[in-house]
Scaffold this motif. Structure first.
Motif: not given
Length: 321
Positions: A128-139
């Motif tokens: 959950i954390v890794y996907r959240g970070l990736a979505l935040a980085l890529t908007d």
């Protein structure tokens, strides 16, 4: 006769199902059995096979890693953004992606080995954390790859797509690591009984930690191939990959209980049958939602066969004692 048939299905049921499914699609569809289509199946399954062989190392040790899809997404997002915004050279970006995957795997390993958190719970959290970070980085937007990189998605060495060759090399190396090295034997010992492995002096903490690092790095490599094939990092990259890869591991004969299974002769056929079913159903013009139904049935059958094998092994051990 019933005992012989039962033993045959238990030991070779997967190969029988693989052959029967292949024969069915070859007869039922017009283009399935063509050489180009078979090559396309192997080409498409390459990222999945690479990711699954890394996960297999963790499963053989008796643990799970369900964060590999998010690991692939976050690692590839970092690499694609560096190329897009900083002009990083593609080879260096690929190296950064693999290092990022290994780092994320190391975080998993630290939480599980050092803190003693259950691997399923730990990797559920990091997923959950890794996907959240990736979505935040890529908007949550597509990150396009440079044009020269997108061309590599169809690169070939002669008639063979290059990603097939990459898959064969990496899966073979992981197979040798598992079958021919002390590290591989330690993973098997851990999967059979980690308490006994610890008592006899095996470095179970180091071995377990390294298995998660390798799983993360190989997930990143699988993500690179998927990204190059698609030409971009999408917000859906790696979504559900952890469960598909786990299904490939189980269907390929690697026990979820740990300590049993082979990489080369388990992962490649396992990945092939899943991609073959998807391709065959597409050629049949089936509803896309039927893929999940058939895939779920395959997972159930594989887990049932694994339970049968485990039960028979237990019975044999009881009989010997």
């Amino acid at each position: 006769m019933r005992i012989k048939i039962g033993d045959l299905l238990s030991q070779h049921g997967f190969l029988i199902v693989l052959a029967a499914t292949f024969l069915f699609f070859s007869v039922a569809t017009e283009h399935f059995f063509q050489a180009d289509n078979i090559l396309n199946i192997v080409h498409t399954m390459s990222p999945l096979a690479i990711t699954a062989c890394g996960l297999a190392l963790v499963v053989i040790s008796g643990r799970l890693d369900i964060s590999i899809g998010s690991t692939a997404f976050l690692s590839c997002a970092v690499g694609a953004l560096l190329m897009q915004q900083s002009g990083l050279a593609p080879p260096l970006a690929a190296f950064v992606v693999i290092c990022c995957g290994a780092l994320l795997g190391a975080i998993n390993g630290t939480i599980i080995v050092a803190l003693g958190v259950n691997s399923l719970i730990a990797t559920l959290g990091t997923m959950i954390v890794y996907r959240g970070l990736a979505l935040a980085l890529t908007d949550a937007l597509l990150v396009q790859l440079p044009e020269p990189i997108r061309v590599l998605g169809n690169a070939r060495l002669g008639p063979i797509p290059t990603d097939i060759l990459i898959m064969l090399v990496l899966v073979a190396l992981v197979h040798l690591l598992h079958a021919r090295t002390a590290f591989g034997r330690q993973l098997v010992a851990m999967g059979n009984d980690i308490a006994i492995a610890r008592k006899v002096g095996l470095p179970v903490d180091r071995t377990g930690f390294l298995s998660f690092v390798l799983a993360g790095a190989l997930a990143a490599v699988g993500g690179i191939l998927t990204t190059v094939q698609n030409g971009a990092v999408s917000p859906w990259l790696g979504s559900g990959l952890e469960f598909t890869a786990l299904a490939v591991v189980v269907v390929g004969g690697i026990s979820l209980l740990g300590g049993r299974g082979t990489i080369l002769f388990g992962i490649i056929p396992g990945a092939f049958i899943f991609e073959m079913i998807r391709n065959g159903l597409t050629n049949l013009g089936a509803d896309p939602y039927s893929y999940r139904l058939v895939g779920g049935a395959e997972i159930f059958a594989a887990m049932y066969a694994d339970a049968l094998k485990s039960g028979r092994l237990s019975m044999k051990r009881d009989a010997k004692t």
